[in-house]
Design a protein around this motif. Sequence first.
Motif: not given
Length: 898
Positions: A362-367, A370-378
Motif C-alpha cells: 500500500q505504501l508503494v502504491q500510494d507513493f 499507481s492504478p494496480k499493484m502486484a499482490r504476490r511475488q512473480g
Amino acid sequence: MTEEGQEATVKTTCPYCGVGCGVLANVAADGNVTVKGDPDHPANFGRLCSKGSALAETLSLSDRLLYPQIGDKQASWDQALDLIASKFAATIEEHGPDSVAFYVSGQILTEDYYVANKLMKGYIGSANIDTNSRLCMASSVAGHRRAFGSDTVPGTYEDLELADLIVLVGSNLAWCHPVIFQRIEAAKRENPALRVVVVDPRRTATCELADLHLALKPDTDVALFNGLLSFLSDVDGLDRSFIDQHTHGFEAALAEAGPLDMAKVAEQTGLSVRDLATFYTMVARTEKTVTVYSQGVNQSVVGTDKVNAIINTHLATGRIGRAGMGPFSITGQPNAMGGREVGGLANMLAAHMAIENPEHRQLVQDFWQSPKMARRQGLKAVDMFGAVRDGRIKAIWIMATNPVDSLPAADEVALALKHCPFVVVSDVSTEVDTLPYAHVSLPAAAWGEKNGTVTNSERRISRQRRFLDLPGEARADWRALCEVAKRMGFAEGFNYAGVDEVFAEHAALSAHQNDGTRDFDIGAFADIGQQDYDDLTPVQWPARAGEPKRDSRFFAGGGFFTKDRKANFVAVETTAPARRQRAYPFVLNTGRIRDQWHTMTRTAKTARLSSHIAEPFAEIHPEDAAAIGLGDAELVEVKSPHGRVVVRALVSEKAQKGSVFVPMHWTDQFASKGRVDAVVSPDTDLFSGQPGSKFTPVALMPVSCSWYGFAVLRDKPEGIPADYWALAQAPGGWRVELAGLGQDDLKEMACALLPGDTDEAAFLSYEDGGEGVQRLALWDNGDLVATFFFAPEPVAVSRQWAASLLETKAENTIERYRVLAGRPAADRPDPGAIVCSCFQIGVNQITAAAGQGAATVDAIGSVLKAGTNCGSCRSEIKSLLDGLNDKETADVDIAQAG
C-alpha cells in the motif's frame, strides 16, 4: 562526450563486476578514448583489473545494434514502441497481467531498473519482473532477509583491510573480483598477522594468497559451518551477551548443527580432521574475522542455507557490524545491488520493501499513485522461462542479458523463446545468441553512452556518466520503457524530464514513511537537481536526510529490521549433496575466468583479453582423465540430461577428483559447442530460486578427432566448416582452434576460412605425409594473410608467436618458409603462453627471468613489468615461480639420491 576538438576526462564507474571501481575516461580531441583507475574512488583508489584496464579497447561499433528492428527489417522508434505497447496491452487484456514479463539485468543502471519495476509491478500489476542477478546473488538476498529481516550487507571493503582473518568461501577473488583481491594482498603485506583461508573445491588462483586451503567436497559448506558453530559452543567462543540481547533461535540452530563430531564433519566435507581443527581454532581465536562469500555459496540448491550457516557463526560471536568483522556477500555484476534496491527481483518491492507485506504494498502504491499493484511475488528467472515454454507467458521483454546462453538448461530457454508469441530484446550487439528470437529489437545505450547510477557490493552508489555520443538511434533503456508506458496509457507515472528525476523519485520512495524502520534510505537525495546529480560523488547508504555523509556499518548494536529488531538464527540442516548417477558420475562446476566477462559481448572485442585463455576448456583431474582415456589438450564432451558441450581438456592437479570445471563465457558466436549453461541443471534453491550452477551431474567422454588445427587469419571468417572450432581476436586479426572427426581435405578447409576464392596453389606449404602434419601460409606483399597448422594430435605450436606474425612483415621467401617450421627463429624468442595480459608477458619470459635471479613476484615486475599494472596476474606468477622452485628442489633431491 566532448565538444569537437576538445579533450575531456570524465569520472565514471567500471561496467564489470560488483567491486564498482571508479574509472577516469579520457576522450582526446581526435575522439580516441583511454581509461585508467580513479585514484579518488573509495572502491579501488586507482586500481583496475585486466578487464577494466582494457575498457577503451572494447568501444568498437563493429557489431552494434544501431536501429530498431521489427523482425529482420529496420523500423522507426515510433513503429517499434507502438507495436510493443499494443502487443503487451492486448496480451494483458486477453490473458491478464501475469501473461507478460520483463527479464532484466545487473548490467542496466538503477534508474532503468526503477522504471521497469514501477511499470511492471505498479501499473501492469504483475510481479513478473526478474533479473539475471537471480543467477548470482539471490541466495544471499534470501539469507539476509531470513536472518536480518532485510537484504542488508553489514560491512564495508575497509573491513577486509582491518581484519586479522579473512575466510573466502566459494570466492575466487583473484579472478572474479581482482581489485578486492589486490586490497587484501596489500593488507597482508602491511599486516603479517593477517591470515587468509580459502574454502573451495578447486585450487584457484586465489589460493596463492591462502594460509590454508580447504578443498571441501562440492556442496558441503553447511556441514563445515554447522561444525564451526558447534565448535564455537564447545570452546566457549560465543558472545552470550549479543546472542541474548539481539537474537532469536540460537538454541534451535545449535541443536540442528548437533554435537561436535570432527570425524563426522571430516567425512561429510572430505577434509582432514587436522585441517578442520586448524580452521575452527583460527576462527575461535580471531575476533576480527570477515567471511567473504560469493557464487560458490550462492549458486547452489542449498545456497540460502549456506548463507545462513555462515551468518549464524557471526551472530553467535557478535562479530558483525564492527570494524574488521562480519559476513560479506560479494556480488557478481556492476549493479546487482542497485537492482535489489529498486525491487528488480520478482519477490521484492522497491526500496527493499517486501511484496508479501500488505502495508508495504500500500505504501508503494500510494507513493506511485499507481492504478494496480502486484499482490504476490512473480516468477523467478528459471520458472519465468518455464512459463514462456508452457504458454503462460505470452509476451516478454529481455533487457541487457543473454538468457539463451546464461540460464541453465539453455537449449530449453531457446526453444521457449522460439515458440513465444512476442519477444522484445533490448541490447547493444547484433551478435548475441538471444537476438534471433526477437520480434522487436531495440538498440540500447552502452557503457560510456548512458547516464545513471550503480551500487557496488559495499552499498556504495556511484555515477556512470556519458562520455560518448549515442551511435545510430540507440537510446537509454529507461527512456524506451517510459515511452512504452505512455503508449499503454500510463503517462502520468512516467513523465520524467531526465534521469536525475528518476533517481530523485527513487530516493524519495526510500525515505517515504521510513523513520529508520527500513535499512535502505537515501532520502538525502530526494530533492536532488540535475546539477547536483551530475556532480554526485560516490556515497554509501544509508544516506538519510539531515545526516552527514559517512561510511557506515550495520548491526554492531543490534537494530535488525525484523519486527522486534532482533536477528534470527536459522536452523539449517546438514544434507548430503545430490547423489551422482551411474550414467553421470562427475560433478560440473561452472564459473568465470580472469579476462572475460559474461557472454563476451564486450571483452571479446579486444585481443589482449583473449591472449590469456582463448577457448572453452574443461579442467579435469589427471586420475579422472586417465580413467576415461583422455589426454591433455584433447577434446572432451561434457554431457548431462539437458545438453552437451565439446571443449578442450585441461588436465590439472588443481581440479578435485570427480569434478570438472568449465567456464561460463563461450557462446555460439565464439565456439562450435561451448555454451556450458546448456548442460547445467535447472534445479533451484527452494527459498531463493537460484539455480545450482556449481553442481550438475555429468558424464565425460573423449572426442576422437582425426585431425587438429590452429589458424591465424587477417580477416574474420564468415563460416567455419570444422566439427570443432573456437574463435578469438588476435593482434591484427583472428585466431582459430580447429578439429575434425573425419578425413577432411585440409587445404580445402583452409580455403573455406578465407574471403573470396582462394587458390590452393597460392599457399606456401609443408607436408609430412608420414606424420600427418600439414602447414600452410599465404602472404600478400610480405603481409601474412593466413597461416594454418594441422596435425593428427593437438597442435603444439606457440599460439602467441603464431598470432604475432600478423603484425610482422616477411620480406623474402626464406622468412616465409621459417613460418612453416612452426617455431620462431632464434632471433625472435617465443614469449610462451600469456600470463600478464596488460604487458603481454608469457611463461617463457617469466621462467627466463626467474633463471636470472628474479625469484619473487615483485622481482618479476621490476624486470618485466608483469603484474605491475592491474595486478590480476600476480597470483599466477607466484604459482609459476613456486612450481619452478619445487622442480629445482626435486632436481636437487634426485641428484643427492643418485
